[in-house]
Design a protein around this motif. Structure first.
Motif, PDB file in Angstrom:
ATOM      1  N   ARG A 133       6.841  32.325 -40.912  1.00 53.58           N
ATOM      2  CA  ARG A 133       5.689  33.180 -41.238  1.00 53.58           C
ATOM      3  C   ARG A 133       5.738  33.631 -42.694  1.00 53.58           C
ATOM      4  N   LEU A 280      -1.789  30.017 -40.198  1.00 56.39           N
ATOM      5  CA  LEU A 280      -1.331  31.264 -39.581  1.00 56.39           C
ATOM      6  C   LEU A 280      -0.959  31.048 -38.116  1.00 56.39           C
ATOM      7  N   SER A 283       2.360  28.792 -37.937  1.00 54.52           N
ATOM      8  CA  SER A 283       3.579  29.501 -38.330  1.00 54.52           C
ATOM      9  C   SER A 283       4.009  30.495 -37.253  1.00 54.52           C
ATOM     10  N   PHE A 284       3.050  31.154 -36.603  1.00 57.43           N
ATOM     11  CA  PHE A 284       3.394  32.077 -35.518  1.00 57.43           C
ATOM     12  C   PHE A 284       4.040  31.320 -34.362  1.00 57.43           C
TER      13      PHE A 284
END
Length: 428
Positions: A133, A280, A283-284
């Motif tokens: 992240r 986003l 990456s989470f």
């Protein structure tokens, strides 16, 4: 562990990389807005000018990363920002083509320190369960920059010309260098804005992770290891396709339509807008389930397939082809945060920074090849078909190489699980 790390460090790191990325991506707008015509530059020379940045970038990565890892990433990036601001603005003032060659090459040299330096800095502040992240927020500076830069550069090139565009977009980095120096510390132990308990908690978690990574004694041993060789080749081929796409997207859109530069600027922003959302999410997922390889190869493959499909649709189906370019742009960026988190889980800290620089410099070499040959193929064939296939084939090879990279050791994976902060530590 302290949430203030995220609020203080990551916005500053994001802005720094964003400013740096303007000066490497706006060349495509200068080329499309009349730079080649005004300076009497042919297609092959224009391609060489675009790619010279990446040659300078390739040659200077490892020395810069070694300095950042052993001395100070903060100091290195501060002076780099000042130098690249001056060189970027000079692009709009130079009227002699040989000087422009030198300027583009030197711009690559000074900017080569930024990305590995920022990755090293993040590895000193964020644990393995946070790093994808954190890396992604850094790398978001790339697509978000190209998103707004595509729009702003289109307007600037249209209103004040390509020279004014380069000057206006080069000055901010010099001003931001002062802010950077005041905000950033090289490691938790240097941060007066953290409490002693917070500093100790972060340093302890990072030290625990290092205990279970197989030791590597020297840079030479790391550079010749199987993971580093494979990751370098992987990133080289991915960058051939990725940066060829990024740099020449405005020209490809212009040649496939009758739209003006402002419209081209808005359309060029589309792939990067999609990339922000996808990055986003990926990456989470990567941090939440500690998956690296499993999120890298599918997106590299998707980028290859989307480019191939866009080629098959051809210029007679402009909007369908454009939609596939949006998919390709999102896929190109989606894997990068987990990819660089993966590197730090395969190698110990004493060699991880320089190894990331070597891998990233391989990407820069791929970027040099991609930007040159995509521009050359577009000029030689009078269309985009050959360059689309060239980029798609490169990313297909990268997807295959991903599957051959070994996973981290079981001990290392268990250490990352044990290093997850407790509820009490998260409250610090």
């Amino acid at each position: 562990m302290s949430p203030r790390r995220w609020l203080r460090l990551l916005p500053a790191i994001f802005i720094t990389y964003s400013i740096a990325y303007v000066d490497r991506a706006n060349y495509g707008f200068g080329a499309a807005a009349g730079m080649a015509h005004d300076l009497h530059i042919g297609p092959s020379t224009s391609s060489l000018l675009g790619s010279l940045f990446f040659l300078g970038y390739f040659l200077s990565q490892v020395p810069g990363a070694a300095y950042a890892g052993q001395r100070s990433a903060k100091r290195l990036i501060f002076w780099s920002m000042i130098a690249w601001g001056v060189l970027a603005a000079a692009t709009g003032l130079i009227r002699d083509v040989p000087l422009l060659f030198a300027d583009r090459f030197l711009l690559g040299v000074v900017e080569s320190t930024v990305f590995p330096g920022l990755l090293i800095l993040l590895s000193h502040w964020f644990t393995g369960r946070e790093r994808s992240r954190a890396n992604t927020i850094l790398i978001l500076g790339n697509p978000i920059t190209v998103l707004w830069m595509s729009i702003v550069s289109g307007y600037l090139a249209s209103s004040i010309g390509w020279r004014g565009m380069f000057i206006a977009e080069g000055i901010p980095s010099v001003l931001w260098a002062v802010v950077w120096w005041r905000l950033i510390d090289d490691a938790p132990r240097d941060a007066a804005w953290l409490s002693p308990a917070e500093r100790d908690a972060i340093e302890a978690r990072l030290a625990l992770e290092q205990q279970h990574i197989v030791p590597v004694r020297s840079y030479r041993e790391a550079f010749l290891s199987r993971p580093v060789i494979l990751l370098s080749l992987l990133y080289l081929f991915a960058s051939i396709g990725g940066y060829g796409f990024i740099l020449w997207l405005p020209s490809m859109l212009k040649s496939g339509s009758k739209l003006g530069m402002v419209d081209i600027g808005w359309l060029s922003a589309g792939p990067y807008c999609a990339a922000v959302i996808v990055m986003l999410i990926v990456s989470f997922v990567s941090d939440r389930w500690q998956v690296r390889k499993g999120v890298v190869w599918p997106f590299v493959l998707l980028a290859s397939l989307a480019l191939s499909a866009s080629y098959l649709l051809g210029p007679n189906h402009f909007w369908g082809s454009y939609a596939l370019l949006v998919v390709c742009g999102a896929a190109i960026y989606a894997f990068v945060g987990p990819f660089f988190a993966w590197i730090t889980e395969l190698l110990p800290r004493n060699v991880a920074g320089a190894s990331m620089a070597l891998i990233n410099s391989s990407g820069a070499l791929g970027s040099f090849i991609g930007t040159y040959f995509v521009g050359y193929l577009n000029g030689a064939t009078g269309g985009n078909g050959a360059s689309f296939l060239f980029m798609a084939a490169s990313m297909l090879i990268a997807a295959g190489l991903t599957l051959t990279v070994p996973r981290p050791s079981v001990a290392s994976m268990r250490a990352r699980e044990r290093s997850a902060p407790t509820r009490a530590e998260r409250a610090l």
